[in-house]
Every structure is written in structure tokens, then in C-alpha cells.
Design a protein around this motif. Structure first.
Motif: not given
Length: 459
Positions: A78, A123, A125, A139, A162, A166
């Protein structure tokens, strides 16, 4: 001989007339003026905080592609991108590279894979950045890949809102992974994005390890700091043009960029196992697929070899590439590796076929020169009143050439909706009647063939 040349020329003109009539019927008139510069896609992940479920995560986003993040068969990597300006991460390219596996597509001749992701998700976040660890929840999956066959992949994703990105690996080959991962700013599009398909020579000459001279992208950046293109290596050992023609659609379906390098031929010519005519047919299939996908083919000449079983056949094969250049003005000429290695035979290794380490470095430099020349030809924005304005010069390079003809052809066929520099449409209207249509197409073709010496707009 003279009679046969005349017959060939008349055949070309007849075919050209049919094309003109068809274009005139289907596309009577189009005119669009649009302005843009060549958009850069600089990496935005270099040195940002990196975290992994295991291993040294920072090895994945440093300046050295010789280092990499090693993860387990189930693991994640990530990056905290919160420090990157928001306008540089609205849309991003996530690209990962596995340098332990030599072949881009290991299914072609069933070669081995090492430390390569098999199943994974990309993904994002929205959690705040600046923390000492990556978020454990929240996520959102942006892309999913199953049964991956390639040693590198790209993903174009909307990153609006975001802060974290990752790769979450749920299965791998050989129960571990080895990757470098870059995040590029694609807010202005994916024009500065390449993949180069070919054989083992291509694999070695575009590989990410750099062998001391740097990768193709690093060489480009050292000359033009405004650019650091995505350059993915699509070379696979032992394959021929027929493998490329059979797989090109699948390969292109996972490539979001614009420029597609094509460098097949050494294995085809080795013992003349394909035949020059069949090689040409395979290359036509590849080029047509690239153009149909809305991308730009960049075709290289087959490298010179010191092995007689190859060298005696290369002139006929490279002649077919010249035919491709004439038949498809959309093609950008790639490196002339035949002339280059013929003039620099010491850069061929002791097997008389593959380049040496320095030879592969030189191949990277030759590809970098092609990329740099595209920047130079795409950033000129002359005005109709300036001395540098040239009718027919759609891409603003300063001269009319086959690239401009290819751009006009794409535009009339609906493959382009506008031109990429301010006065491209004005330059395309070569009879200055306020419309862009098959008449301009025909006039430009005649000018390139030397049938006319000036356009009506220049009279």
C-alpha cells in the motif's frame, strides 16, 4: 520492368480512387478545431510512504528498479498518496512490474514464472494519510484480476476522493511475489503510455533492469524532465509474428495506453520458417488490431544478425516492414535495429543473434529516441499566420509527412474526433473550403506521392 512499374502505379491509383469515392460517400464533411499539448504522466508514488503486510515496501517505489518488494503468496502493498496534490491523482495508472519473470506472456511457449501475482485486486481507501501504518479497513475494490498470465500489468482507475492505493494479492505463482509498483498521474489521459511487443531480443532490449543505463523511461526522463512515460515490456522469448497476430487482441485488452511498439521478426527469419509474405500478413493483423483499438503502432526494423541462417533472410523481411510503412501511414517508424547493429556489430553477443549487455542498453536508448521525437513533433503549435505553419501538417511537426496523412485517415473514418494541436484542423483543410473531407484526403495523398507540388490553399 518499366511497364510493370506503370501497371503497379495504375493499380495503386485505381485502388486509391475507390477509397476516395467510398470516403466521399460515407464522410462528406467534417471540421473540428481542438487545442491540447502532449500530456505528461509523471509518477506520483516515488518515495511516498509505503507499507506492506511483509517485506520492505519502500523497495517497490524507490528510484532503483533493481530492488523490489518481496511479499508472500497472500500479501498486500500500500502507498499513502495523501501528500500528492489532489489535481494530480484524480485519475491514475497503477502499474506493477515483476522482473524475476523474463517473458511477458508465459502461456505462449509455456515458460516459467517466478514470484508473479496470479489473483489480486487494486483497492483504494479514503482514510486520512500521514499515519504510521496502512488502514486495516475501508478498502474499495477498483479492479479485480484472476489467473493473470503477464509479468506486468496496468490499471487505469478513478482515484477521486481517495488517499491510499494498494495491490492486494490473494494468490501467486511460486507462493511469493516480487514487484515494483508505480502510480502515474493520468488526469490528462494516457497518451504518455507505451507497451512494446516482440521476441526475446525485445524482452532484453526493453526490460526494466536497465543494466546500468536505466530503463527506457529513465533515459527519456534524463533528457526531458517533463516526461516519465509508462513503458511496459511485452517481449516474450521464442515467439514469432504468428503468436503476436493470434494474441494481439488479448494483449491490447489489458493495455490502457496509446503507443504500441511492435518488434517481431528474428525468429520468423531464422531459417525462413515463416516466409516473408506470411510475416507481412501477420504484421498486418497486428497493425490493424492496434489501429482498431484506437492506439498508435510503432514498428521497428528487425535487428541485423551475424548468423547466416538469419542474416540471409532479413532483407526480404525488412522490405515487408517498408511495405507496412507505405500501406499504413498511421504507423510511426520505430528504431531501425537492422542498420544500427549492422553498423555496430560488436554490440551483438557471442551467440551471433542476441545483443550483448551494452547492445541491450543501446536498444533502450534507441526506443527512448523514438519517444522523445514524438514529444518534439507533438508540442509545436504554429499559427496560420506564422512562417512555421504548413498546410497538411496536422500534428504541427513543421512538415507534411505520412503521420499527418494517417491522422487525417483516422479522422475521416471516425477513429479520431478532433486534432491534437491548435491549428491541426486548419492544416487539414488543404483546399481551404471550410470543410475536411475526402477531397482533402485525396489532395494530401497526391502531394505525398509527388503528383502535385502544392495544395489549392497555397495557390
Amino acid at each position: 520492368m518499366y511497364k510493370s512499374q506503370n501497371i503497379k502505379r495504375l493499380s495503386i491509383l485505381l485502388a486509391f480512387s475507390i477509397v476516395l469515392c467510398t470516403l466521399f460517400y460515407l464522410f462528406p464533411s467534417k471540421l473540428t478545431y481542438a487545442a491540447s499539448s502532449f500530456p505528461a504522466m509523471l509518477p506520483i508514488s516515488r518515495g511516498v510512504p509505503a507499507f506492506g503486510s511483509v517485506g520492505v515496501a519502500s523497495n517497490a517505489n524507490d528510484n532503483n528498479y533493481g530492488t523490489a518488494w518481496y511479499g508472500g503468496g497472500t500479501s498486500w502493498l500500500a502507498y499513502d498518496l495523501s501528500s500528492v496534490p489532489v489535481d494530480q491523482r484524480k485519475q491514475i495508472i497503477v502499474v506493477w512490474y515483476n522482473t524475476d519473470t523474463y517473458d511477458y506472456d508465459t502461456t505462449q511457449v509455456n515458460t516459467s514464472s517466478y514470484h508473479k501475482p496470479k489473483n489480486y485486486t487494486i483497492e483504494a481507501n479514503s482514510a486520512s494519510g500521514g499515519s504510521s501504518s496502512a488502514p486495516t479497513s475501508g478498502w474499495t475494490v477498483l479492479a479485480t484480476v484472476s489467473n493473470n498470465n503477464y509479468h506486468s500489468r496496468q490499471h487505469l482507475v478513478d482515484f477521486t476522493g481517495y488517499n491510499w492505493i494498494r495491490i492486494n494479492i490473494t494468490d501467486s505463482l511460486t507462493n511469493s511475489v516480487n514487484i515494483n509498483m508505480d502510480i502515474h498521474n493520468a488526469s490528462l489521459g494516457t497518451q504518455d503510455d507505451w507497451i512494446i511487443y516482440g521476441d526475446s531480443i525485445t524482452a532484453g532490449g526493453t526490460a526494466l533492469n536497465g543494466n546500468g543505463k536505466g530503463t527506457i523511461a529513465q533515459i527519456v526522463n534524463s533528457t526531458n524532465s517533463a516526461h516519465f512515460p509508462v513503458v511496459e515490456c511485452g517481449g516474450t522469448g521464442s515467439i514469432l509474428s504468428r503468436h503476436g497476430s493470434a494474441s494481439i487482441d488479448a494483449w491490447l485488452s489489458v493495455f490502457p495506453g496509446k503507443y504500441v511498439g511492435v518488434a517481431f521478426g528474428t525468429n520468423d527469419a531464422w531459417g525462413n520458417q515463416t516466409g516473408a509474405d506470411n510475416y507481412y500478413k501477420n504484421m498486418v493483423t497486428i497493425v490493424n488490431a492496434i489501429i482498431s483499438a484506437g492506439k498508435v503502432p510503432v514498428v521497428a526494423k528487425i535487428p541485423w544478425s551475424n548468423l547466416t541462417a538469419i542474416s540471409q533472410n532479413l532483407p526480404s523481411y525488412n522490405a515487408k516492414i517498408e511495405e507496412l510503412y507505405l500501406a499504413y501511414p498511421e504507423i510511426i517508424k520505430g528504431p531501425d535495429f537492422y542498420t544500427f547493429f549492422q553498423n555496430n556489430p560488436t554490440l551483438i553477443s557471442s551467440d551471433n543473434v542476441h545483443p550483448s549487455t551494452e547492445g541491450y542498453n543501446a536498444m533502450r536508448e534507441q526506443w527512448a529516441k523514438v519517444i522523445l521525437s514524438i514529444y518534439e513533433n507533438s508540442t509545436v503549435t504554429p499559427t496560420p499566420s506564422s512562417p512555421s505553419f504548413v498546410y497538411g501538417d496536422i500534428n504541427g511537426s513543421g512538415a507534411l509527412d505520412s503521420i499527418d496523412f494517417g491522422l487525417l485517415r483516422q479522422y475521416l473514418l471516425g477513429m479520431k474526433t478532433s486534432f491534437d494541436y491548435t491549428y491541426g484542423a486548419k492544416a487539414a483543410d488543404v483546399n481551404n473550403d471550410g470543410a475536411i473531407n475526402s477531397i482533402d484526403f485525396g489532395l494530401m495523398r497526391q502531394r505525398l506521392l509527388g503528383i502535385i507540388t502544392k495544395f489549392p490553399a497555397e495557390s
